[in-house]
Design a protein around this motif. Structure first.
Motif, PDB file in Angstrom:
ATOM      1  N   ASN A 171       1.191  -1.262  -0.602  1.00  0.00           N
ATOM      2  CA  ASN A 171      -0.365   0.191   0.147  1.00  0.00           C
ATOM      3  C   ASN A 171       0.786   1.228  -0.299  1.00  0.00           C
ATOM      4  O   ASN A 171       0.369   2.620  -0.146  1.00  0.00           O
ATOM      5  CB  ASN A 171      -0.799   0.044   1.341  1.00  0.00           C
ATOM      6  N   VAL A 172       2.245   1.180   0.459  1.00  0.00           N
ATOM      7  CA  VAL A 172       3.143   2.469   0.268  1.00  0.00           C
ATOM      8  C   VAL A 172       2.962   2.364  -0.594  1.00  0.00           C
ATOM      9  O   VAL A 172       2.932   4.061  -1.218  1.00  0.00           O
ATOM     10  CB  VAL A 172       4.306   1.725   0.215  1.00  0.00           C
ATOM     11  N   VAL A 173       2.695   2.018  -1.919  1.00  0.00           N
ATOM     12  CA  VAL A 173       2.821   2.651  -3.579  1.00  0.00           C
ATOM     13  C   VAL A 173       1.207   3.833  -3.891  1.00  0.00           C
ATOM     14  O   VAL A 173       1.562   4.525  -4.210  1.00  0.00           O
ATOM     15  CB  VAL A 173       2.879   1.814  -4.431  1.00  0.00           C
ATOM     16  N   VAL A 174       0.143   3.169  -3.447  1.00  0.00           N
ATOM     17  CA  VAL A 174      -0.595   4.109  -3.365  1.00  0.00           C
ATOM     18  C   VAL A 174      -0.754   5.429  -2.061  1.00  0.00           C
ATOM     19  O   VAL A 174      -1.314   5.936  -2.811  1.00  0.00           O
ATOM     20  CB  VAL A 174      -1.878   3.348  -3.084  1.00  0.00           C
ATOM     21  N   LEU A 175      -0.191   5.094  -1.253  1.00  0.00           N
ATOM     22  CA  LEU A 175      -0.116   6.177  -0.823  1.00  0.00           C
ATOM     23  C   LEU A 175       1.119   7.175  -0.868  1.00  0.00           C
ATOM     24  O   LEU A 175       0.535   8.156  -0.350  1.00  0.00           O
ATOM     25  CB  LEU A 175       0.006   5.913   0.952  1.00  0.00           C
ATOM     26  N   SER A 176       2.130   6.748  -1.220  1.00  0.00           N
ATOM     27  CA  SER A 176       2.980   7.774  -2.129  1.00  0.00           C
ATOM     28  C   SER A 176       2.592   8.635  -3.399  1.00  0.00           C
ATOM     29  O   SER A 176       2.327   9.538  -3.428  1.00  0.00           O
ATOM     30  CB  SER A 176       4.112   6.857  -2.702  1.00  0.00           C
ATOM     31  N   VAL A 177       1.584   7.593  -3.644  1.00  0.00           N
ATOM     32  CA  VAL A 177       1.115   8.899  -5.138  1.00  0.00           C
ATOM     33  C   VAL A 177      -0.262   9.516  -4.721  1.00  0.00           C
ATOM     34  O   VAL A 177      -0.391  10.754  -5.128  1.00  0.00           O
ATOM     35  CB  VAL A 177       0.606   7.556  -6.215  1.00  0.00           C
ATOM     36  N   ALA A 178      -0.596   9.095  -3.385  1.00  0.00           N
ATOM     37  CA  ALA A 178      -2.053  10.245  -2.740  1.00  0.00           C
ATOM     38  C   ALA A 178      -1.232  11.736  -2.662  1.00  0.00           C
ATOM     39  O   ALA A 178      -1.373  12.760  -2.398  1.00  0.00           O
ATOM     40  CB  ALA A 178      -2.479   9.327  -2.234  1.00  0.00           C
ATOM     41  N   GLY A 179      -0.185  11.092  -1.543  1.00  0.00           N
ATOM     42  CA  GLY A 179       1.295  12.110  -0.846  1.00  0.00           C
ATOM     43  C   GLY A 179       1.289  13.435  -3.069  1.00  0.00           C
ATOM     44  O   GLY A 179       0.893  14.496  -1.844  1.00  0.00           O
ATOM     45  N   ILE A 180       2.047  12.525  -3.130  1.00  0.00           N
ATOM     46  CA  ILE A 180       1.900  13.636  -4.774  1.00  0.00           C
ATOM     47  C   ILE A 180       1.056  14.407  -4.822  1.00  0.00           C
ATOM     48  O   ILE A 180       0.728  15.569  -5.335  1.00  0.00           O
ATOM     49  CB  ILE A 180       2.641  12.778  -5.912  1.00  0.00           C
ATOM     50  N   LEU A 181      -0.370  14.054  -5.057  1.00  0.00           N
ATOM     51  CA  LEU A 181      -1.466  14.109  -5.968  1.00  0.00           C
ATOM     52  C   LEU A 181      -2.272  15.086  -4.863  1.00  0.00           C
ATOM     53  O   LEU A 181      -2.526  15.876  -5.291  1.00  0.00           O
ATOM     54  CB  LEU A 181      -2.472  13.223  -6.922  1.00  0.00           C
ATOM     55  N   LEU A 182      -2.375  14.961  -3.993  1.00  0.00           N
ATOM     56  CA  LEU A 182      -3.587  15.932  -3.117  1.00  0.00           C
ATOM     57  C   LEU A 182      -2.773  15.685  -1.513  1.00  0.00           C
ATOM     58  O   LEU A 182      -3.527  16.267  -0.503  1.00  0.00           O
ATOM     59  CB  LEU A 182      -4.349  14.235  -2.347  1.00  0.00           C
ATOM     60  N   GLY A 183      -1.508  15.862  -1.233  1.00  0.00           N
ATOM     61  CA  GLY A 183      -1.433  16.088  -0.008  1.00  0.00           C
ATOM     62  C   GLY A 183      -0.339  15.404   0.589  1.00  0.00           C
ATOM     63  O   GLY A 183      -1.149  13.779   1.100  1.00  0.00           O
ATOM     64  N   TRP A 184       0.958  15.403   1.439  1.00  0.00           N
ATOM     65  CA  TRP A 184       1.569  14.463   2.024  1.00  0.00           C
ATOM     66  C   TRP A 184       0.906  14.549   3.249  1.00  0.00           C
ATOM     67  O   TRP A 184       0.960  13.579   4.280  1.00  0.00           O
ATOM     68  CB  TRP A 184       2.516  15.012   2.069  1.00  0.00           C
ATOM     69  N   ASP A 185       0.134  15.129   3.596  1.00  0.00           N
ATOM     70  CA  ASP A 185      -0.541  15.106   5.255  1.00  0.00           C
ATOM     71  C   ASP A 185      -1.755  13.772   5.290  1.00  0.00           C
ATOM     72  O   ASP A 185      -1.347  13.635   6.184  1.00  0.00           O
ATOM     73  CB  ASP A 185      -0.677  16.243   5.657  1.00  0.00           C
ATOM     74  N   LYS A 186      -2.119  13.998   4.633  1.00  0.00           N
ATOM     75  CA  LYS A 186      -3.924  13.428   4.043  1.00  0.00           C
ATOM     76  C   LYS A 186      -2.583  11.217   4.387  1.00  0.00           C
ATOM     77  O   LYS A 186      -3.191  10.396   4.790  1.00  0.00           O
ATOM     78  CB  LYS A 186      -3.722  13.356   2.960  1.00  0.00           C
ATOM     79  N   ALA A 187      -1.116  11.737   3.056  1.00  0.00           N
ATOM     80  CA  ALA A 187      -1.058  10.052   3.676  1.00  0.00           C
ATOM     81  C   ALA A 187      -0.329   9.821   4.164  1.00  0.00           C
ATOM     82  O   ALA A 187      -0.682   7.890   4.986  1.00  0.00           O
ATOM     83  CB  ALA A 187       0.244  10.909   2.351  1.00  0.00           C
ATOM     84  N   MET A 188       0.470  10.732   5.319  1.00  0.00           N
ATOM     85  CA  MET A 188       0.754  10.096   6.866  1.00  0.00           C
ATOM     86  C   MET A 188      -0.794   9.577   7.505  1.00  0.00           C
ATOM     87  O   MET A 188      -0.456   8.903   8.177  1.00  0.00           O
ATOM     88  CB  MET A 188       1.070  11.705   6.560  1.00  0.00           C
ATOM     89  N   TYR A 189      -1.519  10.273   7.171  1.00  0.00           N
ATOM     90  CA  TYR A 189      -2.695  10.235   8.441  1.00  0.00           C
ATOM     91  C   TYR A 189      -2.497   8.610   7.791  1.00  0.00           C
ATOM     92  O   TYR A 189      -4.014   8.308   8.240  1.00  0.00           O
ATOM     93  CB  TYR A 189      -3.751  11.302   8.011  1.00  0.00           C
ATOM     94  N   SER A 190      -3.275   8.596   6.474  1.00  0.00           N
ATOM     95  CA  SER A 190      -3.704   7.025   5.564  1.00  0.00           C
ATOM     96  C   SER A 190      -2.565   6.266   6.297  1.00  0.00           C
ATOM     97  O   SER A 190      -3.493   4.679   5.940  1.00  0.00           O
ATOM     98  CB  SER A 190      -3.741   7.195   4.612  1.00  0.00           C
ATOM     99  N   VAL A 191      -0.915   5.861   6.326  1.00  0.00           N
ATOM    100  CA  VAL A 191       0.001   5.163   7.006  1.00  0.00           C
ATOM    101  C   VAL A 191      -1.178   4.570   8.783  1.00  0.00           C
ATOM    102  O   VAL A 191      -0.944   3.959   8.994  1.00  0.00           O
ATOM    103  CB  VAL A 191       1.158   5.525   6.906  1.00  0.00           C
ATOM    104  N   ILE A 192      -1.257   5.431   9.101  1.00  0.00           N
ATOM    105  CA  ILE A 192      -1.551   5.403  10.258  1.00  0.00           C
ATOM    106  C   ILE A 192      -3.378   4.929  10.576  1.00  0.00           C
ATOM    107  O   ILE A 192      -2.763   3.621  11.414  1.00  0.00           O
ATOM    108  CB  ILE A 192      -1.962   6.859  10.784  1.00  0.00           C
TER     109      ILE A 192
END
Length: 279
Positions: A155-176
């Protein structure tokens, strides 16, 4: 079958409620095919202003996992999982969201717990919420290890793309969110975990027959000498699934109240290990 369908419907309802009320409100991308569907939906809406229904994305994406399920896991398992995919996709579009808090950390933690509970309920009915859950079951049965841990890494791949497109704060909370989901699932669903039993007892025949009847697993008998009294002792060695332990321990105690039992978590098991079919 009625119980399995009930589990799927309850688990699916919980999952859809979680996506509508926690995931959407926090703008989380939870990983897997659900996360990929939300990522496509959020990205299209952000860059074009077009709102695509969640079901229009999630159902087609799950065709690949559904094929894997039919081919390698089981027909009933896959059909029930497809029922879950269809119902959750429709319910996410229809259910009105409920707002509990604007705190992103709380939404991530409690959303992850609820997501783990939803997945566990479906898994209790020998089905999944679809997507990478089906792939996780496939990995678990093929490798003899808990495949949900591998999916967390993927899932790191999906979250990395999400961080680039939507913002890293949302990606980091998504990791949690995803981490809490995985830990909740490990706590509640232990079928693909392995536990080794070391049982020192004088009633090895009775206890072995009970283990074999209850779990269809074999055992090995060791003979040795107790160092304290210098008497011959017998020990049964057996590996069982994590969800079978709670049934076996009271029955071992019934057979021999004086038995000494050591339960050890097994990281990996090689060789023939009976796995109860999902169908």
């Amino acid at each position: 079958m009625a119980f399995r369908i009930l589990c799927v419907m309850v688990g699916t309802g919980i999952s859809a409620f979680n996506i509508s009320s926690f995931v959407h409100h926090a703008g989380l991308i939870p990983g897997g095919f659900t996360g990929l569907s939300l990522l496509v939906q959020e990205s299209v809406q952000k860059f074009t202003g077009i709102v695509i229904p969640y079901s229009f994305i999630n159902i087609p994406l799950n065709c690949i996992p559904a094929f894997i399920g039919i081919r390698f896991i089981g027909r009933n398992f896959t059909l029930l999982s497809c029922l879950s995919i269809f119902l959750s996709s429709i319910l996410v579009d229809l259910l009105p969201p409920l707002y509990f808090t604007d705190d992103m950390l709380l939404l991530s933690i409690f959303g992850g717990i609820i997501n783990g509970v939803a997945m566990t309920v479906c898994l209790r009915g020998n089905a999944t919420t679809g997507g990478t859950d089906i792939i996780s079951i496939f990995i678990s049965e093929r490798l003899g290890k808990d495949g949900f841990t591998y999916i967390l890494g993927g899932n790191v791949v999906v979250l990395s793309v999400a961080g680039i497109l939507l913002g890293w704060d949302k990606a980091m909370y998504s990791v949690i969110f995803q981490f809490v989901t995985t830990q909740t699932l490990h706590l509640l669903f232990k079928r693909y975990q392995r536990n080794t039993l070391y049982i020192i007892t004088d009633k090895t025949d009775e206890i072995y027959r009970m283990i074999s009847q209850e779990t269809n697993h074999d055992a090995t008998l060791f003979k040795g000498v107790g160092c304290y009294q210098g008497q011959e002792r017998k020990m049964l060695y057996s590996v069982v699934s994590g969800d079978e332990i709670h049934r076996l321990l009271p029955k071992i105690r019934e057979k021999d109240p004086m038995a000494f039992v050591n339960v050890v978590k097994s990281e990996r098991v090689w060789g023939k290990f009976y796995q109860k079919p999902n169908d």
